[in-house]
Every structure is written in structure tokens, then in C-alpha cells.
Design a protein around this motif. Structure first.
Motif, PDB file in Angstrom:
ATOM      1  N   GLU A   1       0.820  -1.219   0.000  1.00  0.00           N
ATOM      2  CA  GLU A   1       0.000   0.000   0.000  1.00  0.00           C
ATOM      3  C   GLU A   1       0.852   1.268   0.000  1.00  0.00           C
ATOM      4  OE1 GLU A   1       0.090  -2.193   2.459  1.00  0.00           O
ATOM      5  OE2 GLU A   1      -1.734  -3.395   2.270  1.00  0.00           O
TER       6      GLU A   1
ATOM      7  N   ASP B   1       2.257   2.544   2.625  1.00  0.00           N
ATOM      8  CA  ASP B   1       2.109   3.264   3.885  1.00  0.00           C
ATOM      9  C   ASP B   1       3.225   2.942   4.879  1.00  0.00           C
ATOM     10  OD1 ASP B   1       1.201   0.648   4.132  1.00  0.00           O
ATOM     11  OD2 ASP B   1      -0.260   1.153   5.688  1.00  0.00           O
TER      12      ASP B   1
ATOM     13  N   THR C   1       3.600   7.530   7.805  1.00  0.00           N
ATOM     14  CA  THR C   1       2.781   8.637   8.299  1.00  0.00           C
ATOM     15  C   THR C   1       3.381   9.282   9.536  1.00  0.00           C
ATOM     16  OG1 THR C   1       1.461   7.014   9.515  1.00  0.00           O
ATOM     17  CG2 THR C   1       0.652   7.703   7.351  1.00  0.00           C
TER      18      THR C   1
END
Length: 704
Positions: free
Chosen positions: A130, A132, A156
Motif C-alpha cells: 500500500e 504506507d 505517516t
């Protein structure tokens, strides 16, 4: 014969360097780890008003510039195609080591930012499906016995989470396509670990090198949740996933099928490096634990990779199942079968394959004359060479490249005047765009011009090599000449920036790096011509190149030196025993006795593939003796410098001792310096620079 070291370009050992030893051998400057400048070198200086600008005159390269060279490797394009994670290394002379960081660069703006700080051994960045998270390896410095472990960094924000505590460290890993788990490879602990602690540590010898202090333990597959938890063992047994020792290409990678149900890996029947020929592709059904072979082959398979739809597998395999031949890329059905070569039309030794997203073509790469090239090879159709200009992708028995989900390509590479940088191509039809400029200070120096030289060699071979001229070259003058011969022998000298030849050129030498039969840049016939002809044929090739260079009229024929490392050291030892034209020689980690190479080195018995077989069978020993430079040592008159690591398993230091005593006993000027470290050449910057200084000073002493 399993040796390596080439001067094809300045390179470093890959971060995930648990590669298996191939029968082809390995390279010199491949083992000499590149150093780098600090990240701040990426930022250009502020511009002064025009009236105040007085650009300094460029200077020539000096020894201390070696510590300013950045090494960039392992680019990984993010799933959204907007950024690239990669590794940059720089020299820490105070601590005598190479420090590494993970960086993330925005493709549109070329602006990088650091992802890690002060993590030892950091490398192998791999995006989650993904995008992430980013997994990577680093040394767990908090452990009693620090080893490479697996970490996952949330993109993140937040700290990286350590996922493993593998007793012997993590060798390689890959995300499962669902992004929830990661498969990894780790070697087992000895079964009699407690007895070993009591000194009951005798071990059965196999096809291992003479420096071994215990049995080589097998490596196996494990799986761990991406959020952490107890790992689960997937495979076990006396067999192993493919083994290796650097310098070499990265370990034959494990690879998930697109549906996440199957793991493709390379199985080696015995973990000793001397059995690295006994490798086959295997598929593991992760849920059932069932394992099956992919093809009927019994040897030489590696580097398998599922196609994007999972229906086919591309893999490395030597032409005609002969390891003396070129490495080709075969494609077979996942359901089984040996498949067929997809790359025979390229006729070059290929050391990378990546499926393009369409599943109908492959990106491959290898040496090509005095360049390193990449080709787009359709499964049905003619290959197309990518338009790379003067950029040579980084090569160390592996092309350092990555293909994104849209067919974009990221790779690290060098030009004749600029060391390793990160490059990007929006498609295979694009031209490379340089994204980094870590080595701008080196590129700004007054460097020697590197040119390709071609000649007609013996046995109807059209041959080539690289000539580097002094920075202030005057075509009306004559210059002393130093040959710097690449190792391998399955490697090549190319026109990429290489520190040491440039350093020699800055000291007033013309530097010549000839390719010779056995080199992997001029087709299969040329590469395999070294079989059972380790010295004589290649020696005649080198002399033919030297004669061609002399015809240009700029060589001081009374002051010619010859040098090289590993197989380059073999060629040096051979040439000074067969030709009397040399005023000086430097033999680094030289193969002088092929009998020792067979018995004592890490590749040991795989040396048989370079000859008619084992030296103990029939009358084969005569070939080993006839092709060993030590046999002709009494004829050597050339002042010779010998350099070697005491813990070199690739080329045992016993061979340098033989050369040293042979020269000393015959009153030939000789100096022998040993470095008290393991490895095929010193891996730390202080000793690397010492090698370069002693090498150059020896030439100065005898050629000036």
C-alpha cells in the motif's frame, strides 16, 4: 574459477550482500566499498553576485578525495510512483567505517529527505504494497550479539518497529502481497550449540574453505506479522536457501506469487559455498507447507521471479547448462517445465531480470563492450537497448535497478566523470534523468579522459579496453604506463568513473584496463574461450592490447607497470612470469596456485568447471600446474608488490606467500604487506586508502 574483482566501476557491496558464490567469480573494486559525502553535499551553494564570482581552477584528484565519494544504491519506487527510497553511504574516517542512511527523494522536485539517522548497517528498503510503510534491515545495536534485524517504518510518522530477533540475523525478506506479513530468510543455529560452548566443537569438513571454524548452517524461510509477533518457521532441513559470501550479487531473492499463496526460492542442497552449483528453483505452498521443484534441472538455477499474473517464472540459467557460458534469462510456466532462453539474441552475460508490468517483456542488464547496458526483451521479439547515453548502471554481478508499477525505471549508475548517483526514466523509451548530485565535488575535479580502445587480438578476437589519460595530457609527450587489470575473470572494464585509475592518471600515468577472453562483455564465444586456458590466451590478449596502445605513440616503453587484484592479480603474476617488458608489478590477492584455489578457497571444488574436472582425476593436475603462475615464478625479474588480507577466503593468502618466497629466494625485489582482516580486500576506508597509496607509490618508485 571462483574469484572476483573487477575495476569496471567504483562500487560497494550491496546492503543485502548475502549473495551466493557463483562459479563465474567476483570483482576488486567491487570489494572496495565506496565512500560518500554528507547529505549536505546535495544542496548547491548560494550564488554570489556576478562581479564577485571567481571560479577556482579545478584541481586533480587526490587520495583524500576517496573519502568524499558518495555511494548510492538499492532504489525502490513507491507504489504511487511519486518518490524513491534508496540508500546513501558516506565515509566516517574517525571510526574507520562507512555510514549509511535511508533517504526518500521526491521524483518531481529531486528533493531528498532522510528517513533514518544513526542506524548501523541500514539497508534494503522495501515498500509495503500500500506504500504506507517501509521495511528495512539494520543492526540491532541494543542486542548482546548485534545482528541485522528487520524493521518497519510507518510513513505517516513515528518510530520504526523491530520485528525480528533472529540469532544469526536476517539475510533477506519480502512483503506478502496482502501487506500483513513479511517472509524472511535466516540461518539456523548449530544443533550442538550447548556442546560447542563446552568446547566439544569438532565439526565434519565438507566443501568449505580452510578458514572455516565450524559447519556452515543452513538458511531457511520464516514469516512474521508486519505488526510484530512471534515468527513462524516455514522450512527446515539439512538443505539451505542459496548461500554466498561477498563480494557477489545479492542473495537469490525470495519472491511471492501475486496471490500471496506461494513463495519462490532457490534451494541449495548443501550450505557450504563449494556446493553453490547445486541450486534449483523451488515453490513453497505457504499454507500446506508442500514444496515442489519448478524445472527438471539439477543445478545452476537461481534468481527466480514470478510474472505479474503469476503464470510464468523468469530465472537465471547458464547457456546450454554450462557455467562457463553466459548467464541467460529463461522463462518457464509456473506449473512446471524447464522453459527456454528469452535472451539468446542479446548474447551478453546478464545479471538482472525484472518483469515489466505488462508481463510480456523483461528488463535485463549486463556488460556490453566498455559500457553496462540494459535491454527491454519482449518474450516474443527482438531486444531493444535502452538509450542510457554515457550513464552506466551500477554493476556488481547485479544490475542495481527497479521497475515501478507503471513501467518507470529507477537505477543507480555512474558516468566517466561522476561516481554513483540515482537516475530515473519515466519509461523504457525515456532517457535517464539524474535525481541526485552527491558527487558534484568529484565531478568538478580535473579528471583524466577515459576512452575506449579496440584492437584485433589473437585467435581472431576483436577486443577492447579502457584507456585513461593524465588530466593534462599532451599528445606530443610520452608517459609511463600502468596496466590495471580487472578481476573475475567474468567481469569487464568499462568507462565509468573508477577512483584508482583516475588517481594514477592524476600522478602522470596513462592507465590501461584491457578486457581479455573470459571477460563477459563481448559475447559467449569470447567469455567461454578462457575454459582450460586461464593464463596463456588471456595473456596474449592483454599483450595485443598493449601493442595497439603503443602504436598511438604516447607510451614510454621503458616504463610500463602491470597490476591487478584477484584474477587481475592472477594475470599480473602470469604476465611477469612470461613477458620481460615490465618495470614494476602489483599483485593484489593474486591467484598464483590453482591447486590451492581448488582445495582451500570458499569456491573450492567449483574450480573444476574451469578445467577438465578435479585435479585428482586422471591427468587433470597437469593443467592446474601448467596454468598456475607460481609454476613460472623462477622466470620473474620484475620488482613486485604483494597485498593481501590474512582472512581472505576467496583467494587464500597461502598463494601470496608462495609468490613472496619464490621472488625473495631468486633475489627479485619484492615487498609483501598483509592486512589483518577478513574479506577478499579491505572493506574499511582507512585500509582501502592504504592499498591505493602503496599501489601508487610502488609504481612511482619504479617507473619515475
Amino acid at each position: 574459477m571462483p574469484i572476483d574483482q573487477s575495476n569496471s566501476s567504483e562500487r560497494r557491496i550491496p546492503d543485502n550482500a548475502h549473495a551466493r558464490v557463483r562459479s563465474a567469480c567476483l570483482p576488486l573494486f567491487a570489494a572496495l566499498i565506496l565512500t560518500s559525502t554528507a547529505l549536505s553535499a546535495q544542496t548547491p551553494p548560494q550564488t554570489q553576485p556576478a562581479a564577485q564570482q571567481t571560479p577556482p581552477q579545478p584541481r586533480t584528484i587526490q587520495l583524500e578525495d576517496f573519502a568524499k565519494i558518495s555511494s548510492v544504491n538499492d532504489p525502490q519506487i513507491s507504489p504511487d510512483g511519486k518518490s524513491i527510497a534508496f540508500v546513501v553511504s558516506h565515509t566516517n574516517l574517525d571510526q574507520d567505517r562507512s555510514d549509511r542512511e535511508l533517504l526518500l527523494i521526491d521524483i518531481a522536485t529531486s528533493v531528498p529527505r532522510a528517513l533514518t539517522h544513526d542506524r548501523k548497517g541500514v539497508g534494503s528498503p522495501r515498500w509495503s504494497p500500500e506504500g504506507d510503510r517501509l521495511a528495512f534491515e539494520a543492526i540491532d545495536t541494543t542486542a548482546k550479539d548485534p545482528k541485522l534485524q528487520l524493521y518497519v517504518l510507518p510513513m505517516t510518522g513515528g518510530e520504526a518497529r523491530k520485528l525480528t530477533d533472529a540469532p544469526n540475523g536476517v539475510e533477506q525478506f519480502e512483503w506478502r502481497p496482502n501487506g500483513q506479513e513479511i517472509a524472511y530468510v535466516a540461518s539456523d543455529e548449530p544443533e550442538n550449540k550447548k556442546e560447542i560452548e563446552k568446547h566439544n566443537d569438532a565439526f565434519e569438513v565438507g566443501d568449505n574453505d580452510y578458514l572455516a571454524k565450524g559447519p556452515e548452517t543452513p538458511s531457511h524461510l520464516w514469516i512474521v506479522a508486519a505488526e510484530g509477533g512471534k515468527p513462524r518457521r516455514l522450512t527446515s532441513g539439512a538443505w539451505s536457501l542459496a548461500k554466498s559470501a561477498p563480494p557477489s550479487s545479492p542473495a537469490s531473492p525470495i519472491n511471492w506469487s501475486p496471490d500471496g499463496k506461494l513463495l519462490l526460492f532457490t534451494r541449495q542442497e548443501h550450505p557450504e559455498f563449494g556446493d553453490a552449483d547445486q541450486t534449483t528453483l523451488q515453490i513453497l505452498d505457504v499454507e500446506s507447507g508442500a514444496i515442489r521443484k519448478v524445472t527438471p534441472h539439477e543445478k545452476f538455477e537461481s534468481y527466480g521471479l514470478f510474472s505479474p499474473d503469476g503464470s510464468r517464472i523468469a530465472y537465471w540459467y547458464p547457456r546450454d547448462a554450462d557455467p562457463n557460458n553466459e548467464n541467460e534469462i529463461f522463462v518457464t510456466q509456473t506449473s512446471g517445465g524447464d522453459g527456454a532462453s528469452a535472451t539468446k539474441a542479446i548474447d551478453h552475460n546478464l545479471f538482472r531480470v525484472i518483469w515489466m508490468p505488462d508481463g510480456n517483456s523483461l528488463l535485463v542488464g549486463g556488460h556490453d563492450g566498455t559500457q553496462t547496458s540494459m535491454w527491454l526483451q519482449p518474450l516474443n521479439g527482438a531486444p531493444k537497448k535502452l538509450a542510457l547515453g554515457d550513464v552506466n548502471p551500477t554493476w556488481m554481478f547485479w544490475i542495481d535497478a527497479y521497475v515501478g508499477r507503471k513501467g518507470e525505471i529507477a537505477f543507480t549508475g555512474a558516468t566517466p566523470t561522476q561516481p554513483s548517483e540515482l537516475y530515473y526514466m519515466a519509461s523504457a523509451n525515456d532517457t535517464p534523468r539524474r535525481l541526485t548530485n552527491f558527487n558534484q565535488s568529484i565531478a568538478a575535479l580535473k579528471l583524466g579522459k577515459a576512452e575506449k580502445l579496440e584492437w584485433e587480438g589473437p585467435d581472431s578476437f576483436h577486443e577492447d579496453g579502457v584507456v585513461i589519460y593524465p588530466p593534462d595530457f599532451d599528445k606530443e609527450r610520452k608517459y609511463p604506463l600502468v596496466l590495471v587489470i580487472h578481476g573475475g575473470p567474468t567481469a569487464a572494464s568499462i568507462t565509468s568513473f573508477t577512483f584508482f585509475p583516475q588517481f594514477l592518471a592524476s600522478r602522470g600515468y596513462i592507465v590501461f584496463s584491457p578486457n581479455y577472453r573470459g571477460s563477459d562483455n563481448l559475447g559467449n564465444v569470447y567469455q567461454r574461450a578462457i575454459w582450460n586456458d586461464a593464463g596463456d590466451g588471456p595473456g596474449r590478449d592483454v599483450i595485443a592490447g598493449l601493442d595497439a596502445l603503443k602504436k598511438l605513440g604516447n607510451i614510454d616503453e621503458n616504463n610500463i607497470g602491470v597490476s591487478g587484484w584477484s584474477y587481475g592479480g592472477y594475470m599480473t603474476s602470469w604476465l611477469i612470469g612470461h613477458y620481460s617488458i615490465w618495470k614494476a608489478a602489483m599483485a593484489g590477492a593474486p591467484v598464483t596456485d590453482l591447486y590451492d584455489e581448488y582445495n582451500l578457497s570458499d569456491g573450492n571444488v567449483t574450480t573444476r568447471y574451469s578445467f577438465k574436472g578435479s585435479p585428482y582425476v586422471g591427468d587433470n593436475l597437469k593443467d592446474y600446474r601448467a596454468q598456475s603462475p607460481i609454476t613460472y615464478a623462477a622466470k620473474i625479474k620484475t620488482p613486485t608488490l604483494i597485498l593481501h588480507d590474512t582472512g581472505d577466503a576467496r583467494v587464500t593468502i597461502t598463494q601470496s606467500y608462495q609468490l613472496f618466497h619464490a621472488l625473495k629466494d631468486n633475489n627479485v625485489p619484492v615487498k609483501f604487506f598483509a592486512y589483518p582482516v577478513s574479506g577478499h580486500s579491505p572493506g574499511d576506508p582507512v585500509r582501502q586508502m592504504d592499498v591505493y597509496k602503496r599501489w601508487a607509490d610502488w609504481m612511482d618508485q619504479h617507473l619515475k
